[in-house]
Design a protein around this motif. Structure first.
Motif, PDB file in Angstrom:
ATOM      1  N   ARG A 451       0.830  -1.212   0.000  1.00 60.14           N
ATOM      2  CA  ARG A 451       0.000   0.000   0.000  1.00 60.14           C
ATOM      3  C   ARG A 451       0.863   1.261   0.000  1.00 60.14           C
ATOM      4  NH1 ARG A 451      -5.501  -1.250   3.509  1.00 60.14           N
ATOM      5  NH2 ARG A 451      -6.075  -3.097   2.290  1.00 60.14           N
ATOM      6  N   LEU A 452       1.955   1.227   0.714  1.00 57.95           N
ATOM      7  CA  LEU A 452       2.871   2.374   0.687  1.00 57.95           C
ATOM      8  C   LEU A 452       3.468   2.550  -0.709  1.00 57.95           C
ATOM      9  CD1 LEU A 452       4.739   1.834   4.086  1.00 57.95           C
ATOM     10  CD2 LEU A 452       3.139   3.685   3.546  1.00 57.95           C
ATOM     11  N   ILE A 453       3.787   1.436  -1.352  1.00 55.58           N
ATOM     12  CA  ILE A 453       4.329   1.504  -2.709  1.00 55.58           C
ATOM     13  C   ILE A 453       3.312   2.135  -3.655  1.00 55.58           C
ATOM     14  CG2 ILE A 453       5.025   0.102  -4.693  1.00 55.58           C
ATOM     15  CD1 ILE A 453       6.244  -1.872  -2.718  1.00 55.58           C
ATOM     16  N   ASN A 454       2.063   1.677  -3.585  1.00 57.36           N
ATOM     17  CA  ASN A 454       1.032   2.206  -4.472  1.00 57.36           C
ATOM     18  C   ASN A 454       0.785   3.692  -4.235  1.00 57.36           C
ATOM     19  OD1 ASN A 454       0.590  -0.213  -5.785  1.00 57.36           O
ATOM     20  ND2 ASN A 454      -0.954  -0.896  -4.321  1.00 57.36           N
ATOM     21  N   ALA A 455       1.011   4.146  -2.996  1.00 58.16           N
ATOM     22  CA  ALA A 455       0.862   5.566  -2.686  1.00 58.16           C
ATOM     23  C   ALA A 455       2.134   6.348  -3.004  1.00 58.16           C
ATOM     24  CB  ALA A 455       0.507   5.739  -1.212  1.00 58.16           C
ATOM     25  N   HIS A 456       3.113   5.668  -3.629  1.00 55.66           N
ATOM     26  CA  HIS A 456       4.407   6.274  -4.005  1.00 55.66           C
ATOM     27  C   HIS A 456       5.181   6.758  -2.783  1.00 55.66           C
ATOM     28  CE1 HIS A 456       3.076   7.079  -8.441  1.00 55.66           C
ATOM     29  NE2 HIS A 456       3.160   5.788  -8.126  1.00 55.66           N
ATOM     30  N   ARG A 457       5.029   6.047  -1.661  1.00 55.66           N
ATOM     31  CA  ARG A 457       5.848   6.291  -0.468  1.00 55.66           C
ATOM     32  C   ARG A 457       6.991   5.268  -0.470  1.00 55.66           C
ATOM     33  NH1 ARG A 457       4.663  11.184   1.954  1.00 55.66           N
ATOM     34  NH2 ARG A 457       2.412  11.538   1.900  1.00 55.66           N
ATOM     35  N   HIS A 458       7.817   5.350  -1.507  1.00 52.55           N
ATOM     36  CA  HIS A 458       8.835   4.314  -1.707  1.00 52.55           C
ATOM     37  C   HIS A 458       9.917   4.337  -0.631  1.00 52.55           C
ATOM     38  CE1 HIS A 458       7.111   4.784  -5.833  1.00 52.55           C
ATOM     39  NE2 HIS A 458       7.178   3.467  -5.779  1.00 52.55           N
ATOM     40  N   ILE A 476      12.043  -1.469  -4.729  1.00 55.39           N
ATOM     41  CA  ILE A 476      12.957  -0.814  -5.675  1.00 55.39           C
ATOM     42  C   ILE A 476      12.461  -0.976  -7.107  1.00 55.39           C
ATOM     43  CG2 ILE A 476      15.315  -0.824  -6.544  1.00 55.39           C
ATOM     44  CD1 ILE A 476      16.238  -1.693  -3.782  1.00 55.39           C
ATOM     45  N   MET A 477      11.916  -2.151  -7.432  1.00 57.47           N
ATOM     46  CA  MET A 477      11.371  -2.376  -8.775  1.00 57.47           C
ATOM     47  C   MET A 477      10.228  -1.417  -9.064  1.00 57.47           C
ATOM     48  SD  MET A 477      12.585  -4.918 -10.751  1.00 57.47           S
ATOM     49  CE  MET A 477      11.126  -5.543 -11.559  1.00 57.47           C
ATOM     50  N   HIS A 478       9.303  -1.283  -8.123  1.00 63.26           N
ATOM     51  CA  HIS A 478       8.163  -0.385  -8.327  1.00 63.26           C
ATOM     52  C   HIS A 478       8.638   1.062  -8.443  1.00 63.26           C
ATOM     53  CE1 HIS A 478       4.408   1.786  -7.559  1.00 63.26           C
ATOM     54  NE2 HIS A 478       3.770   0.670  -7.899  1.00 63.26           N
ATOM     55  N   TRP A 479       9.622   1.431  -7.599  1.00 60.66           N
ATOM     56  CA  TRP A 479      10.151   2.790  -7.687  1.00 60.66           C
ATOM     57  C   TRP A 479      10.771   3.050  -9.063  1.00 60.66           C
ATOM     58  CZ3 TRP A 479      15.140   4.239  -8.780  1.00 60.66           C
ATOM     59  CH2 TRP A 479      15.396   5.614  -8.709  1.00 60.66           C
ATOM     60  N   ALA A 480      11.551   2.096  -9.559  1.00 58.31           N
ATOM     61  CA  ALA A 480      12.214   2.268 -10.844  1.00 58.31           C
ATOM     62  C   ALA A 480      11.196   2.412 -11.975  1.00 58.31           C
ATOM     63  CB  ALA A 480      13.140   1.078 -11.112  1.00 58.31           C
ATOM     64  N   CYS A 481      10.167   1.582 -11.963  1.00 62.73           N
ATOM     65  CA  CYS A 481       9.138   1.663 -13.009  1.00 62.73           C
ATOM     66  C   CYS A 481       8.375   2.986 -12.920  1.00 62.73           C
ATOM     67  CB  CYS A 481       8.179   0.479 -12.891  1.00 62.73           C
ATOM     68  SG  CYS A 481       8.958  -1.119 -13.220  1.00 62.73           S
ATOM     69  N   LEU A 499      18.700   5.428 -12.080  1.00 58.19           N
ATOM     70  CA  LEU A 499      18.131   4.098 -11.827  1.00 58.19           C
ATOM     71  C   LEU A 499      19.186   3.128 -11.294  1.00 58.19           C
ATOM     72  CD1 LEU A 499      15.876   3.747 -15.011  1.00 58.19           C
ATOM     73  CD2 LEU A 499      15.101   4.182 -12.685  1.00 58.19           C
ATOM     74  N   LEU A 500      20.352   3.134 -11.923  1.00 55.38           N
ATOM     75  CA  LEU A 500      21.393   2.193 -11.497  1.00 55.38           C
ATOM     76  C   LEU A 500      21.849   2.467 -10.075  1.00 55.38           C
ATOM     77  CD1 LEU A 500      23.591   1.937 -14.727  1.00 55.38           C
ATOM     78  CD2 LEU A 500      21.901   0.310 -13.873  1.00 55.38           C
ATOM     79  N   ASP A 501      21.834   3.744  -9.683  1.00 57.23           N
ATOM     80  CA  ASP A 501      22.249   4.102  -8.332  1.00 57.23           C
ATOM     81  C   ASP A 501      21.374   3.432  -7.276  1.00 57.23           C
ATOM     82  OD1 ASP A 501      23.902   5.641  -6.510  1.00 57.23           O
ATOM     83  OD2 ASP A 501      22.091   6.843  -6.139  1.00 57.23           O
ATOM     84  N   LYS A 502      20.079   3.257  -7.582  1.00 53.99           N
ATOM     85  CA  LYS A 502      19.151   2.623  -6.636  1.00 53.99           C
ATOM     86  C   LYS A 502      19.042   1.120  -6.861  1.00 53.99           C
ATOM     87  CE  LYS A 502      17.791   6.431  -4.556  1.00 53.99           C
ATOM     88  NZ  LYS A 502      18.748   7.339  -5.234  1.00 53.99           N
ATOM     89  N   HIS A 517       9.654  -2.581 -18.785  1.00 56.82           N
ATOM     90  CA  HIS A 517       8.759  -1.455 -18.503  1.00 56.82           C
ATOM     91  C   HIS A 517       9.182  -0.216 -19.309  1.00 56.82           C
ATOM     92  CE1 HIS A 517       5.930   0.928 -16.118  1.00 56.82           C
ATOM     93  NE2 HIS A 517       6.875   1.862 -16.069  1.00 56.82           N
ATOM     94  N   ALA A 518      10.483   0.007 -19.413  1.00 57.70           N
ATOM     95  CA  ALA A 518      10.968   1.145 -20.208  1.00 57.70           C
ATOM     96  C   ALA A 518      10.557   0.992 -21.668  1.00 57.70           C
ATOM     97  CB  ALA A 518      12.480   1.255 -20.081  1.00 57.70           C
TER      98      ALA A 518
END
Length: 868
Positions: A451-458, A476-481, A499-502, A517-518
């Motif tokens: 739920r935090l991921i979906n709310a973009h609270r990565h 991290i995958m959700h954040w990158a996408c 992206l690579l940094d994370k 995804h890209a």
């Protein structure tokens, strides 16, 4: 004194205490619950607000356009969007378990939004009956809904993940129900949703299979309101005479009965855990009723919304969010006024210790034998607290007692500290998820992180994942996408570095999934750069093929040494590229070349041709043969064979079509179309057979459409008929949409379309539709086909509608003559001044003396005027 101040906030209901701490003062502005429809997600989820279009409200300074706004539980705006959806008034709105907002409008259309107010396609409809009758009420539960129409029909979506509406059994009642409640499928014996419907003087249980009437002492007279408990075991009922009853779900006995002051049904009826029931009316105190005790009243001067939770009720008002819950037993044992329990003495001992009083040691000696229970009670009470300072004090008391208790589990306090740290982080007003510890355990940490991921609270999700020892890859995958989607203006090279940094924070993360995804977002260059960092060839190579990087894929597959991967790439390239280019690619690479030659030598083309003359078999081994013929000089031979095989395939498809089982949706129909597709592909490889390639493509397309029509109509009358016959048959069967689809797909001209439709409508004698068709616009074929179609059907009266519209007087005269109207035919021929036509018409009416005389007279008159 501290104990007194804590317990002073409690209310006693029979022998149980309840408290109502404020979770948040709401940060939103100018939100009036009485003017809006509001949907609150359970487990401290988001709040959706939209102006109630069923009420007449003053707009103040806001726009006349309605906005759907989504807030956190603390009142922070997450997102908003203008409501522009058609379908009539918004009837119901609720959140699903995965925090998708479901909105159902009057015509039965279901709209879905994510937490960012983005519409999720496609929209779903509850069906034709809902569209015709209109939805008047919706009852939601965790992941489904039951809808009631104006005609009293019940429709259900048991699971929003599947979105398959179904109709429940008809109740047979003349009037609409007084109220409804839902027993979730997980609590029913059948595993299907059951709806309790208050009709007349009783309650009906409705499901897909039938209707059952409830008999029991709890049902005595009309029921005004019902609600099922959180665990599906109990039912609260508000009766017509103002009583609130609680019974088990099987109606075997009344567990609670209380006579309310008002006979009007409450606007809201909700369970507070499993111990009490809340009733809310406008302009009256909030009433809480429990077993065998005086009720408790809570006074408010603003509208409320009750949000049931597994262990209490959240109370939402215009200005605050509160949580009404039963005080846990551990908390009661510590803070109850006059308590002398071991936990209370331990808590008091800490207070004395902080004041350096010898009384601390005295308290510890008194509870030495019960010290483990006291420590556990302090830990448990800390977990149920929302106040951080009180949590800290209780945990200090537990730690103080643990120092004198050698038998207590040492990591228990550490576990509770870890849990409270997570809970306090998500309870922060900026995040706005006020979970209690019971809700957190029921929800599970993985769902909370999702739920935090979906709310973009990565960032918070990542820290919690790391803190509780969970896999961080999902975050991290959700954040990158999400970063790729939101960073369209950032150059590929710059975004790659970010992206690579994370991504490097998590070992074993799938770079290929991020690259996919890209590519999906149109950033193929970025996808190619990302996939370079994927260490696993098995994931890297398929993605390179999907983004069109065949050369790189072949190189990576060769470097991996995996023959299966090399074959995958080579077969893919053979399908995508011309033979000359393909041979050039493998000629310089020994491993791919040798693998293909080895594969080809296992079974040569000539040996297969001796055993089989089937075109489909030949196509397969034509590919094998081409792989062996690396020499460019032999490519001419391949092209000649291609053409022969293509014609053989087409012929074989016709032979397969003679099988009576090749239609009606049988498995034989698919292979037949595949044969034609392969023939078309082979024709397309040669420039000299463009016509054959186009013809095969059109043939396959027509067969697919005809096959679909046979499946939908269950009539084997379409396959292998012409385009014209297909259109005509569709119109005869009343399927005008399918006929129009065939016309559009094959670019049938307007003139041909009119000829086909006119005679098809005449075939089924649909004269009303024919007349309407003639008036849509001026027919490009004129009105003569309309006349001929009516005359051929022996409908002279219908033909008479179109004859006067014939522009050519000679055609008009002949048409009148065909339906036996001599005078009108003579007049038209006379106006055309055609003596020869009058002579021919006279022969038509040779048996009619009066008509013959009329034609002679007109002919003589024309001769006298000098017209031949």
């Amino acid at each position: 004194m501290a104990n007194v101040s804590v317990a002073a906030e409690w209310q006693l209901l029979y022998n149980r205490y309840y408290r109502k701490p404020e979770l948040y003062p709401l940060r939103w502005k100018n939100i009036d619950l009485s003017r809006n429809k509001v949907a609150c997600a359970p487990f401290g989820g988001p709040i959706a607000v939209i102006r109630d279009d069923s009420k007449i409200v003053q707009l103040y300074s806001e726009s006349a356009l309605r906005k759907l706004r989504i807030f956190t539980s603390s009142g922070f705006l997450i997102s908003d969007t203008v409501w522009k959806n058609p379908g009539g008034r918004l009837i119901g709105m609720s959140w699903t378990e995965d925090q998708t907002l479901i909105c159902i409008v009057q015509d039965g259309t279901v709209y879905r939004y994510n937490i960012h107010a983005e519409l999720i396609e496609p929209n779903v409809t509850l069906g034709k009956e809902c569209f015709e009758q209109n939805v008047v009420e919706c009852i939601f539960w965790g992941n489904g809904v039951v809808c009631l129409t104006e005609g009293g029909l019940l429709f259900c979506i048991p699971d929003f993940k599947v979105m398959r509406p179904c109709q429940l059994a008809e109740t047979g009642a003349e009037d609409l129900p007084n109220c409804m409640a839902v027993i979730e499928p997980k609590y029913t014996v059948s595993g299907n949703v059951e709806v309790l419907v208050g009709v007349g003087d009783g309650i009906l249980i409705v499901d897909e299979d039938g209707v059952q009437r409830v008999d029991g002492e709890a049902v005595q007279g009309p029921v005004q309101k019902m609600v099922v408990s959180w665990d599906g075991k109990y039912l609260a009922i508000f009766t017509h005479d103002g009583r609130i009853l609680v019974t088990d779900i099987n109606f075997k006995g009344v567990l609670l009965e209380y006579n309310c002051e008002s006979a009007l049904p409450p606007e809201q009826l909700a369970w507070c855990g499993l111990d009490s029931v809340l009733l809310y009316w406008d302009d009256t105190p909030l009433l809480m009723v429990g077993p065998r005790g005086d009720p408790v009243h809570y006074f408010y001067d603003e509208p409320l919304l009750l949000i049931p939770e597994c262990d209490g009720v959240r109370i939402l008002s215009n200005t605050s969010l509160e949580f009404l819950q039963r005080v846990p037993d551990s908390t009661v044992s510590i803070f109850k006024i006059g308590s002398t329990s071991p936990a209370a003495l331990l808590y008091d001992a800490l207070d004395h210790f902080d004041r350096r009083s010898a009384k601390a040691d005295e308290n510890l000696r008194l509870i030495q034998s019960s010290l483990p229970e006291a420590v556990e009670a302090c830990i448990d009470a800390a977990g149920h607290e929302f106040d951080v300072s009180r949590q800290r004090t209780l945990l200090r008391a537990a730690s103080y007692g643990q120092a004198f208790c050698s038998t207590f589990q040492r990591d228990r306090i550490q576990e509770m500290c870890k849990t409270l740290r997570v809970l306090n982080a998500v309870r922060d007003p900026e995040i706005g998820i006020p979970l209690s510890i019971n809700q957190y355990k029921l929800l599970t940490p993985s769902v909370l992180i999702a739920r935090l991921i979906n709310a973009h609270r990565h960032l918070l999700a990542l820290r919690i994942s790391e803190y509780v020892g969970m896999n961080q890859e999902v975050v991290i995958m959700h954040w990158a996408c999400s970063k790729i989607t939101a960073s369209l203006a950032i150059p590929d090279a710059t975004l790659l570095e970010i992206l690579l940094d994370k991504l490097k924070l998590c070992r074993g993360i799938s770079y290929a999934a991020v690259a996919a995804h890209a590519d999906k977002n149109g950033r193929r260059k970025l996808a190619a750069m990302l996939v370079e960092h994927e260490p696993r060839s098995s994931k890297q190579v398929p993605l390179l093929l999907s983004i069109g990087e065949e050369d790189t894929a072949l190189m990576k597959a060769t470097e991996s040494g995996d023959s299966d991967l090399v074959y995958l790439v080579l077969f893919h390239i053979w399908q995508k590229r011309p033979p000359l280019e393909f041979f050039g690619m493998i000629q310089a690479r020994p491993l791919p070349r040798d693998l293909f030659i080895s594969y080809a030598r296992r079974d040569t083309l000539s040996e297969r041709l001796k055993r089989s003359n089937k075109g489909q078999d030949m196509v397969h081994h034509l590919d094998v043969f081409a792989l062996v013929l690396v020499s460019i000089e032999l490519l001419v031979v391949i092209y000649l064979i291609m053409v022969e095989v293509a014609f053989l395939l087409w012929k074989e498809s016709w032979e397969l079509g003679k099988n009576p089982m090749a239609s009606k949706g049988s498995p034989l129909h698919g292979p037949r179309i595949k044969l034609i597709d392969k023939a078309q592909h082979l024709f397309a490889e040669t420039k000299e057979h463009t016509f054959e390639s186009k013809a095969a493509e059109e043939h396959a397309k027509l067969l697919r459409i005809q096959h679909e029509l046979e499946v939908s109509t269950k009539q084997a009358i379409f396959v292998d008929s012409s385009i014209s016959d297909t259109i005509r048959t569709c119109i005869v069967l009343g399927n005008h949409r399918a006929a129009m689809k065939v016309k559009t797909e094959f670019k049938v001209s307007e003139k041909r379309w009119y000829w086909l439709k006119v005679f098809a409508l005449a075939t089924i004698r649909d004269w009303e539709a024919l007349e309407k068709f003639s008036k849509e616009k001026r027919p490009p074929i004129g009105y003569r086909p309309f006349v001929e179609a009516c005359v051929d059907a022996d409908e002279k009266g219908e033909a008479l509608k179109y004859i006067p519209k014939l522009a050519d007087l000679r055609e008009r005269a002949e048409a009148y003559a065909r339906i036996g109207m001599a005078k009108e035919a003579a007049d038209a021929a006379s106006q055309a001044k055609d003596g020869e036509l009058l002579g021919r018409l006279k022969l038509t009416f040779a048996q009619n003396a009066a008509a013959s005389s009329l034609f002679d007279t007109l002919r003589d008159r024309l001769s006298f005027q000098g017209v031949s």
